[in-house]
Design a protein around this motif. Sequence first.
Motif, PDB file in Angstrom:
ATOM      1  N   HIS A  74     -22.392  26.658  -7.056  1.00  0.00           N
ATOM      2  CA  HIS A  74     -23.715  26.198  -7.487  1.00  0.00           C
ATOM      3  C   HIS A  74     -24.688  26.203  -6.314  1.00  0.00           C
ATOM      4  O   HIS A  74     -24.458  25.571  -5.282  1.00  0.00           O
ATOM      5  CB  HIS A  74     -23.642  24.790  -8.068  1.00  0.00           C
ATOM      6  N   ALA A 121     -17.438  24.959  -4.152  1.00  0.00           N
ATOM      7  CA  ALA A 121     -16.308  25.292  -5.020  1.00  0.00           C
ATOM      8  C   ALA A 121     -16.779  25.737  -6.401  1.00  0.00           C
ATOM      9  O   ALA A 121     -16.174  26.629  -7.024  1.00  0.00           O
ATOM     10  CB  ALA A 121     -15.378  24.094  -5.145  1.00  0.00           C
ATOM     11  N   GLN A 122     -17.845  25.126  -6.893  1.00  0.00           N
ATOM     12  CA  GLN A 122     -18.363  25.462  -8.223  1.00  0.00           C
ATOM     13  C   GLN A 122     -19.287  26.670  -8.209  1.00  0.00           C
ATOM     14  O   GLN A 122     -19.679  27.163  -9.266  1.00  0.00           O
ATOM     15  CB  GLN A 122     -19.114  24.262  -8.802  1.00  0.00           C
ATOM     16  N   ASN A 175     -18.226  20.348  -3.351  1.00  0.00           N
ATOM     17  CA  ASN A 175     -18.198  20.560  -4.801  1.00  0.00           C
ATOM     18  C   ASN A 175     -19.126  21.706  -5.182  1.00  0.00           C
ATOM     19  O   ASN A 175     -18.779  22.555  -6.018  1.00  0.00           O
ATOM     20  CB  ASN A 175     -18.620  19.287  -5.550  1.00  0.00           C
ATOM     21  N   GLU A 230     -21.953  16.008  -1.794  1.00  0.00           N
ATOM     22  CA  GLU A 230     -21.688  16.989  -2.844  1.00  0.00           C
ATOM     23  C   GLU A 230     -21.522  18.419  -2.315  1.00  0.00           C
ATOM     24  O   GLU A 230     -21.363  19.354  -3.097  1.00  0.00           O
ATOM     25  CB  GLU A 230     -22.829  16.965  -3.871  1.00  0.00           C
ATOM     26  N   THR A 248     -12.594  24.555   0.514  1.00  0.00           N
ATOM     27  CA  THR A 248     -13.257  23.559  -0.338  1.00  0.00           C
ATOM     28  C   THR A 248     -13.056  22.118   0.139  1.00  0.00           C
ATOM     29  O   THR A 248     -13.396  21.178  -0.567  1.00  0.00           O
ATOM     30  CB  THR A 248     -12.756  23.685  -1.785  1.00  0.00           C
ATOM     31  N   THR A 249     -12.512  21.946   1.348  1.00  0.00           N
ATOM     32  CA  THR A 249     -12.365  20.612   1.926  1.00  0.00           C
ATOM     33  C   THR A 249     -12.812  20.647   3.377  1.00  0.00           C
ATOM     34  O   THR A 249     -12.740  21.694   4.038  1.00  0.00           O
ATOM     35  CB  THR A 249     -10.914  20.117   1.881  1.00  0.00           C
TER      36      THR A 249
END
Length: 272
Positions: free
Chosen positions: A167, A164-165, A161, A158, A6-7
């Motif tokens: 989406h 990680a989410q 993010n 984004e 996630t990074t």
Amino acid sequence: MVNIATTPAALKQRIKRFFNTTNRGRQTVAQLIEQLQTSGKVYLFGGAIRDIALNGITAFSSDIDLVIDCSQDTLDLALLTLSNTSIKQQNIKQNKFGGYRIDTGKWLVDIWPITQTWAFKHTEVVYDNVTSLLNTTVLNWDAIIYDFGEQTLIHQPEYFNALAQGHLDLVLVDNPNQTGQAVRILRTLFDKQVHTISPPLARYLTRLIHLYGEAKLREYEQHSYRSRFLHSANWPILYLQLNQPPKNGRVEVDLLQKTMSLPLEAPISDEK
């Protein structure tokens, strides 16, 4: 289950580990990249980066997409004069878009000159620099680039993010293979950790399913992928979730493992 990278730092570490290895299959690809770099800057693009971020390097089994910043003639010559790799000329095939598909024995590698990207030639997406590639993918999870020379990632702010989410969003609708795109999106929903999708993506996918039908989409998957998800997909749940009202601007989905993947007897090339 492998944690999602996630990074940027975590993902770059995974990519470097993937290519800097004693694994023969990965070494072949790394040697190919090294030789191509004498002809122009080489970038890893799209689904391979996504899958390394989501699943790690051990479970990686996707095709590898490489984009090179050079002319068509330069790429033609570079592949014609390959040396110091185990790749044979008969395993290098040119496609109708000007790019090449190389069977390395372990992975299929697709290579094309950056300016020959389909979206730059056939849609309103304009090529300014390598960052423009981010506007050419169908899904936001594929909109990421790794620069081998600079060892840096190129992506929208984004991106991590969204990963990680869980989406998923729609980036570009236009594509020369709409059937293939419908299957790719469906396989992502059934095989990846997707928790929400954007309303435009829900509408787009619903339209494609109605346009082509379940049977044609299943047939396409059968002839194009090493594993099957759509033959045992729970279509009623899919339709129900795609058509539910969004919450906070997002459509909630829960389709992971709502189907069983059935391996095929032999690898089958995925049409680009």
